[in-house]
Motif scaffolding. Structure first.
Motif, PDB file in Angstrom:
ATOM      1  N   CYS A  61     -52.159 -22.808 -13.063  1.00  0.00           N
ATOM      2  CA  CYS A  61     -52.577 -21.604 -13.772  1.00  0.00           C
ATOM      3  C   CYS A  61     -53.655 -21.956 -14.791  1.00  0.00           C
ATOM      4  O   CYS A  61     -53.395 -22.732 -15.723  1.00  0.00           O
ATOM      5  CB  CYS A  61     -51.397 -20.951 -14.492  1.00  0.00           C
ATOM      6  SG  CYS A  61     -50.027 -20.517 -13.407  1.00  0.00           S
ATOM      7  N   SER A  78     -55.901 -19.941 -25.334  1.00  0.00           N
ATOM      8  CA  SER A  78     -54.445 -19.861 -25.430  1.00  0.00           C
ATOM      9  C   SER A  78     -53.962 -18.450 -25.724  1.00  0.00           C
ATOM     10  O   SER A  78     -52.860 -18.064 -25.321  1.00  0.00           O
ATOM     11  CB  SER A  78     -53.941 -20.828 -26.510  1.00  0.00           C
ATOM     12  OG  SER A  78     -54.545 -20.537 -27.758  1.00  0.00           O
ATOM     13  N   VAL A 109     -53.083 -16.375 -22.489  1.00  0.00           N
ATOM     14  CA  VAL A 109     -52.143 -16.882 -21.488  1.00  0.00           C
ATOM     15  C   VAL A 109     -50.949 -15.942 -21.301  1.00  0.00           C
ATOM     16  O   VAL A 109     -50.317 -15.510 -22.266  1.00  0.00           O
ATOM     17  CB  VAL A 109     -51.641 -18.285 -21.875  1.00  0.00           C
ATOM     18  CG1 VAL A 109     -50.593 -18.768 -20.875  1.00  0.00           C
ATOM     19  CG2 VAL A 109     -52.811 -19.265 -21.922  1.00  0.00           C
ATOM     20  N   ARG A 130     -46.468 -18.217 -19.613  1.00  0.00           N
ATOM     21  CA  ARG A 130     -46.228 -19.653 -19.819  1.00  0.00           C
ATOM     22  C   ARG A 130     -44.743 -19.943 -19.989  1.00  0.00           C
ATOM     23  O   ARG A 130     -44.174 -20.755 -19.238  1.00  0.00           O
ATOM     24  CB  ARG A 130     -47.001 -20.173 -21.026  1.00  0.00           C
ATOM     25  CG  ARG A 130     -46.708 -21.662 -21.306  1.00  0.00           C
ATOM     26  CD  ARG A 130     -47.253 -22.129 -22.653  1.00  0.00           C
ATOM     27  NE  ARG A 130     -48.678 -22.290 -22.634  1.00  0.00           N
ATOM     28  CZ  ARG A 130     -49.308 -23.396 -22.238  1.00  0.00           C
ATOM     29  NH1 ARG A 130     -48.608 -24.428 -21.773  1.00  0.00           N
ATOM     30  NH2 ARG A 130     -50.620 -23.471 -22.287  1.00  0.00           N
ATOM     31  N   PHE A 177     -50.518 -26.004 -16.260  1.00  0.00           N
ATOM     32  CA  PHE A 177     -51.488 -25.118 -16.901  1.00  0.00           C
ATOM     33  C   PHE A 177     -52.740 -25.909 -17.262  1.00  0.00           C
ATOM     34  O   PHE A 177     -52.674 -27.107 -17.563  1.00  0.00           O
ATOM     35  CB  PHE A 177     -50.904 -24.497 -18.176  1.00  0.00           C
ATOM     36  CG  PHE A 177     -49.868 -23.443 -17.922  1.00  0.00           C
ATOM     37  CD1 PHE A 177     -50.233 -22.108 -17.844  1.00  0.00           C
ATOM     38  CD2 PHE A 177     -48.536 -23.782 -17.762  1.00  0.00           C
ATOM     39  CE1 PHE A 177     -49.285 -21.130 -17.610  1.00  0.00           C
ATOM     40  CE2 PHE A 177     -47.585 -22.815 -17.525  1.00  0.00           C
ATOM     41  CZ  PHE A 177     -47.958 -21.479 -17.448  1.00  0.00           C
ATOM     42  N   ASP A 202     -51.000 -29.841 -20.871  1.00  0.00           N
ATOM     43  CA  ASP A 202     -52.008 -29.043 -20.176  1.00  0.00           C
ATOM     44  C   ASP A 202     -53.223 -29.903 -19.852  1.00  0.00           C
ATOM     45  O   ASP A 202     -53.528 -30.878 -20.550  1.00  0.00           O
ATOM     46  CB  ASP A 202     -52.487 -27.880 -21.051  1.00  0.00           C
ATOM     47  CG  ASP A 202     -51.406 -26.859 -21.326  1.00  0.00           C
ATOM     48  OD1 ASP A 202     -50.375 -26.884 -20.620  1.00  0.00           O
ATOM     49  OD2 ASP A 202     -51.583 -26.055 -22.261  1.00  0.00           O
TER      50      ASP A 202
END
Length: 338
Positions: free
Chosen positions: A147, A152, A155, A158, A175, A185
């Motif tokens: 993804c 941020s 998003v 998550r 991510f 990430d």
């Protein structure tokens, strides 16, 4: 293709991110139509004399529709004029006409056991449906998610995806963020090498949903790495709002629609698709995907010239064209499907 409609009622509205609302729809009559994980449905609008239809991926699972009686749609209400209208005017208790679920970007009986889901931004929603269908055992597949997001604050899912991955051994998720990645990430965008290193290119089915730029950056690398075209799936790329060649101020052209009882002439702008011009005039043209994929809007171009996005549909052939991804280059005369 199923062209029937269903009446839905708004049961819940929740703001989940800046300009993003979760809309829970229940059937106003009977039960919601069944679907396959990853499919979409269209909502029909009538706004100030204009008509429109817009596709939205179903983000909940088939079992949630069958047993819970609902669809969840996540809609960016700061986007197109239809979505903005939805965010400002639709409230809990309102009813909206919708299509039955549609689309081939889905888990079906022929789908391999292993699935790889690759998303960019808000397009992640059909993958949520796939993940939830695996967790609630609507399907026995295994999925690995990649993804990608720019920031941020944008998003979605998550915590939900991480929790579902902890609960179900058949769900795996990674991510990537361009800005402010969290520990674990990737910073930047996923590459085809990143994805191939973690997946089985010769066995898995790959589902990509995101912007056109993501498709361009990953396609050749995934195919070269062993993903066959039969196991490579891209979600329809979304509506094209204006071709690059158009400069402001946009030209206008007369658009004549031939009917059994005569003709109607409206105005079409060079920077809007023929479909949008028809909707703006309140003519309720046929449409579903708005991307040249489903073919439901195909009409006859009797006179005039259009530019058709070559990445989405063929140029007019034997007078048949796709209004959803064709833009006027002259005065037009068209006949719409009945």
């Amino acid at each position: 293709m199923e062209h029937t409609k269903q009446l839905l009622r708004v049961a819940e509205i929740e703001t989940v991110a800046p300009y993003v609302n979760r809309y829970r729809f229940t059937a106003a009559q009977g039960a919601p139509a069944p679907f396959l994980p990853g499919q979409f449905l269209c909502l029909y609008y009538e706004i100030d004399g204009a008509t429109a239809v817009r596709p939205y991926s179903i983000a909940s699972s088939p079992k949630e529709a069958a047993q819970g009686g609902y669809y969840d749609l996540f809609i960016h209400v700061g986007g197109s004029f239809t979505s903005r209208w939805l965010g400002r005017h639709i409230t809990v208790g309102d009813t909206v006409m919708a299509s039955h679920p549609l689309g081939e970007f889905c888990i079906c009986p022929q789908t391999p056991q292993k699935i790889v889901g690759i998303s960019g931004g808000m397009s992640v929603t059909p993958l949520r449906s796939m993940v939830r269908s695996i967790v609630d055992e609507s399907t026995d597949r295994e999925i690995t998610l990649f993804c990608g997001w720019d920031t941020s604050r944008e998003v979605l899912f998550r915590e939900e995806f991480m929790q579902l991955a902890r609960e179900c051994s058949r769900v795996h998720v990674q991510f990537s963020l361009v800005q402010d990645p969290q520990p674990g990430d990737k910073q930047g965008y996923f590459t085809s090498q990143d994805i191939l290193r973690e997946t089985d290119a010769h066995a898995a089915a790959y589902y990509l949903c995101g912007p056109q730029e993501m498709y361009h950056s990953l396609h050749d690398g995934l195919i070269a790495g062993g993903v066959t075209l039969e196991r490579y799936h891209q979600e329809i790329p979304g509506e094209l709002h204006s071709p690059d060649y158009v400069t402001a101020p946009a030209e206008q052209y007369p658009l004549t629609i031939q009917t059994d009882s005569g003709s109607i002439t409206v105005t079409a702008n060079a920077n809007e698709s023929v479909l949008v011009a028809l909707e703006r005039a309140g003519l309720s043209p046929r449409a579903y995907c708005r991307s040249g994929s489903c073919g439901f809007c195909r009409s006859l171009l009797l006179e005039g010239q259009v530019w058709t996005d070559p990445g989405r549909a063929k140029p007019p052939e034997n007078s048949v064209f796709h209004p959803c991804c064709s833009f006027p280059r002259s005065a037009l005369t068209v006949a719409l499907p009945k």
